[in-house]
Motif scaffolding. Structure first.
Motif, PDB file in Angstrom:
ATOM      1  N   THR A  97     109.551  34.689  71.495  1.00  0.00           N
ATOM      2  CA  THR A  97     109.636  35.954  70.763  1.00  0.00           C
ATOM      3  C   THR A  97     110.023  37.084  71.703  1.00  0.00           C
ATOM      4  O   THR A  97     110.919  37.887  71.407  1.00  0.00           O
ATOM      5  CB  THR A  97     108.305  36.276  70.079  1.00  0.00           C
ATOM      6  OG1 THR A  97     108.007  35.252  69.137  1.00  0.00           O
ATOM      7  CG2 THR A  97     108.373  37.613  69.361  1.00  0.00           C
ATOM      8  N   LYS A 127     110.959  39.008  62.535  1.00  0.00           N
ATOM      9  CA  LYS A 127     111.543  37.783  63.086  1.00  0.00           C
ATOM     10  C   LYS A 127     111.645  36.698  62.017  1.00  0.00           C
ATOM     11  O   LYS A 127     110.713  36.452  61.250  1.00  0.00           O
ATOM     12  CB  LYS A 127     110.682  37.278  64.252  1.00  0.00           C
ATOM     13  CG  LYS A 127     111.199  35.994  64.893  1.00  0.00           C
ATOM     14  CD  LYS A 127     110.243  35.521  65.985  1.00  0.00           C
ATOM     15  CE  LYS A 127     110.714  34.202  66.586  1.00  0.00           C
ATOM     16  NZ  LYS A 127     109.768  33.685  67.609  1.00  0.00           N
ATOM     17  N   ASN A 128     112.826  36.062  61.955  1.00  0.00           N
ATOM     18  CA  ASN A 128     113.106  34.963  61.011  1.00  0.00           C
ATOM     19  C   ASN A 128     112.980  35.381  59.545  1.00  0.00           C
ATOM     20  O   ASN A 128     112.670  34.556  58.684  1.00  0.00           O
ATOM     21  CB  ASN A 128     112.190  33.759  61.286  1.00  0.00           C
ATOM     22  CG  ASN A 128     112.491  33.082  62.608  1.00  0.00           C
ATOM     23  OD1 ASN A 128     113.640  33.059  63.045  1.00  0.00           O
ATOM     24  ND2 ASN A 128     111.469  32.563  63.257  1.00  0.00           N
ATOM     25  N   LYS A 129     113.249  36.644  59.263  1.00  0.00           N
ATOM     26  CA  LYS A 129     113.189  37.130  57.883  1.00  0.00           C
ATOM     27  C   LYS A 129     114.553  37.656  57.430  1.00  0.00           C
ATOM     28  O   LYS A 129     115.334  38.158  58.241  1.00  0.00           O
ATOM     29  CB  LYS A 129     112.140  38.235  57.741  1.00  0.00           C
ATOM     30  CG  LYS A 129     110.698  37.753  57.904  1.00  0.00           C
ATOM     31  CD  LYS A 129     109.714  38.862  57.636  1.00  0.00           C
ATOM     32  CE  LYS A 129     108.280  38.368  57.784  1.00  0.00           C
ATOM     33  NZ  LYS A 129     107.911  37.375  56.763  1.00  0.00           N
ATOM     34  N   THR A 130     114.797  37.518  56.136  1.00  0.00           N
ATOM     35  CA  THR A 130     115.968  38.120  55.499  1.00  0.00           C
ATOM     36  C   THR A 130     115.473  39.089  54.441  1.00  0.00           C
ATOM     37  O   THR A 130     114.665  38.716  53.585  1.00  0.00           O
ATOM     38  CB  THR A 130     116.856  37.051  54.838  1.00  0.00           C
ATOM     39  OG1 THR A 130     117.327  36.139  55.843  1.00  0.00           O
ATOM     40  CG2 THR A 130     118.054  37.703  54.160  1.00  0.00           C
ATOM     41  N   ASN A 183     116.753  36.454  64.739  1.00  0.00           N
ATOM     42  CA  ASN A 183     117.139  35.965  63.403  1.00  0.00           C
ATOM     43  C   ASN A 183     116.640  36.906  62.303  1.00  0.00           C
ATOM     44  O   ASN A 183     115.931  36.488  61.381  1.00  0.00           O
ATOM     45  CB  ASN A 183     116.627  34.542  63.183  1.00  0.00           C
ATOM     46  CG  ASN A 183     117.208  33.909  61.929  1.00  0.00           C
ATOM     47  OD1 ASN A 183     118.345  34.180  61.545  1.00  0.00           O
ATOM     48  ND2 ASN A 183     116.428  33.073  61.273  1.00  0.00           N
ATOM     49  N   SER A 228     110.016  42.533  66.720  1.00  0.00           N
ATOM     50  CA  SER A 228     109.723  41.151  66.337  1.00  0.00           C
ATOM     51  C   SER A 228     109.032  41.072  64.978  1.00  0.00           C
ATOM     52  O   SER A 228     108.794  39.969  64.472  1.00  0.00           O
ATOM     53  CB  SER A 228     108.830  40.493  67.397  1.00  0.00           C
ATOM     54  OG  SER A 228     109.422  40.569  68.681  1.00  0.00           O
ATOM     55  N   TYR A 255     123.402  40.407  59.988  1.00  0.00           N
ATOM     56  CA  TYR A 255     122.351  40.758  60.945  1.00  0.00           C
ATOM     57  C   TYR A 255     122.061  42.252  60.898  1.00  0.00           C
ATOM     58  O   TYR A 255     122.973  43.074  60.844  1.00  0.00           O
ATOM     59  CB  TYR A 255     122.751  40.353  62.358  1.00  0.00           C
ATOM     60  CG  TYR A 255     122.661  38.862  62.611  1.00  0.00           C
ATOM     61  CD1 TYR A 255     121.430  38.256  62.845  1.00  0.00           C
ATOM     62  CD2 TYR A 255     123.798  38.063  62.596  1.00  0.00           C
ATOM     63  CE1 TYR A 255     121.336  36.889  63.058  1.00  0.00           C
ATOM     64  CE2 TYR A 255     123.715  36.699  62.818  1.00  0.00           C
ATOM     65  CZ  TYR A 255     122.479  36.116  63.045  1.00  0.00           C
ATOM     66  OH  TYR A 255     122.397  34.763  63.249  1.00  0.00           O
TER      67      TYR A 255
END
Length: 422
Positions: free
Chosen positions: A204, A241-244, A365, A238, A376
């Motif tokens: 991270t 992180k890994n979210k849309t 991400n 962070s 992004y």
């Protein structure tokens, strides 16, 4: 990290960016990424062919078996394919790892108007505010704080080493006042206060910081995959992180107040004993997630917020734009505020506001959805106030001939006093 498609399709532009940053030695890294990526994509195509061949042969064997026909040749090939595929998969995964390692080492693409320059001497003056006073008769902040009995720098060094201090009494209260003022200031600007982790895992943290900073600045927790944050920015960026997220939810504006921990403190003399550079300090940080088209507009807004903050403190300052060679690897564009330090007779950095574009978002991400397409996010960060440096500016700018220190009026409701007296 950079978009791999940029290296695939416009390697010359990436190399020009390295020249502008005076990092031409990293062109070799860019070439290595380009060549490794080419081989990587060739391997993917070959893997696809081999997997397709495996499926076809399996079907052929089944058909031949039903027809009571020999299939020794097919079986021999079917038995050799898994090992061949496994070997190529390992080679391909290794290539992918090397590509990512290289991408971590390349800096962000500069904004077109970033001033060209090798080092800080070429940073561009933008504007200034306030009327600086200068006097060699003033005490430096260390002498002043010790004479007022509101800090014990020597005991901090005794128990923890250089870069650690004890603040006490009204100076400790001033620290808390600046923290509260900074948070309240941002809440009025539409930010959401977050209480984030102050330790992060390696994967991270690497998404938030430059690799060089990671190696030289960040403290590691022994025998744990945890690292102390150097700034709340590390935790805040962070957060998604890994979210849309939906485009309609942007911009997302968050802030935090945390202790910060950094290995390097640099400087000499007063910087080694005092408040300006420390291993541990308190900071209010602001982070914004936004769309690609709005990030530079928001950078100007963030810069304006912090300037308003220092105007409220009535600390004279100047704004500089960081030149290409002095700009951190994750930034595409950055402003610093430098506060006037009358005892030193010069300006010194107190805040930084920067646009990282999609550089951190690719590592972490973090995407947003626009018309069914994932893009992004652009991420920006800005120091609201690093209280230790703000206190240095207050001690030097507000000290009186009798050695007392006045408190900026906007802080009175937080301190409960208007002056630090002998």
């Amino acid at each position: 990290m950079l978009d791999i498609n940029l290296i695939r399709n416009n390697l010359s532009l990436v190399k020009k960016n390295l020249d502008r940053r005076f990092q031409s030695e990293k062109k070799e890294i860019a070439d290595h990424i380009f060549n490794s990526d080419k081989k990587y994509r060739e391997n993917l195509q070959e893997l696809e062919k081999l997997r397709h061949e495996k499926n076809v042969i399996s079907q052929n064997i089944n058909d031949l078996r039903k027809q009571n026909k020999p299939f020794h040749k097919e079986l021999e090939r079917a038995q050799s394919l898994p090992q061949e595929i496994s070997k190529l998969e390992q080679e391909t995964n290794l290539l992918k790892e090397r590509i990512n390692q290289g991408l971590y080492k390349l800096p962000n693409m500069l904004h077109a108007k970033v001033p060209l320059g090798r080092d800080a001497t070429k940073n561009k003056f933008v504007r200034k505010w306030g009327r600086p006073k200068k006097s060699t008769k003033l005490k430096n902040h260390v002498e002043l704080a010790e004479s007022l009995n509101v800090a014990d720098f020597d005991q901090g060094r005794e128990v923890s080493g250089k870069g650690f201090n004890y603040l006490k009494g009204k100076l400790a209260q001033l620290d808390f006042a600046l923290q509260r003022y900074g948070v309240d200031f941002l809440l009025k600007k539409g930010f959401t206060l977050v209480n984030p982790p102050i330790m992060l895992r390696r994967d991270t943290l690497l998404g938030a910081v430059d690799l060089e900073a990671f190696e030289n600045v960040i403290y590691k927790v022994e025998n744990e995959d945890l690292y102390l944050i150097g700034t709340a920015e590390h935790s805040l960026v962070s957060y998604l992180k890994n979210k849309t997220i939906k485009k309609e939810e942007l911009p997302i504006k968050i802030c935090a107040l945390t202790p910060c921990f950094r290995k390097e403190i640099g400087g000499h003399g007063v910087d080694m004993k005092g408040l300006f550079r420390m291993h541990q300090f308190n900071k209010v940080e602001q982070v914004v997630f936004t769309t690609q088209e709005n990030s530079y507009k928001i950078l100007e807004e963030l810069q304006k917020i912090t300037e308003e903050f220092f105007k409220g403190l009535k600390i004279p300052y100047r704004v500089i734009e960081i030149c290409s060679g002095d700009l951190g690897g994750k930034f595409a564009k950055q402003y610093d505020i430098e506060a006037w330090m009358p005892r030193q007779g010069e300006y010194a950095e107190v805040t930084s506001a920067g646009n990282c574009t999609d550089y951190q978002a690719r590592r972490l991400n973090i995407k947003y959805l626009e018309n069914g397409e994932k893009k992004y996010c652009h991420i920006l960060n800005n120091t609201m106030v690093a209280t230790s440096r703000a206190m240095v500016a207050i001690l030097e700018n507000y000290q009186e001939k009798n050695g007392n220190v006045k408190i900026p009026k906007v802080l009175w409701k937080y301190t409960g006093f208007k002056e630090i007296k002998h």
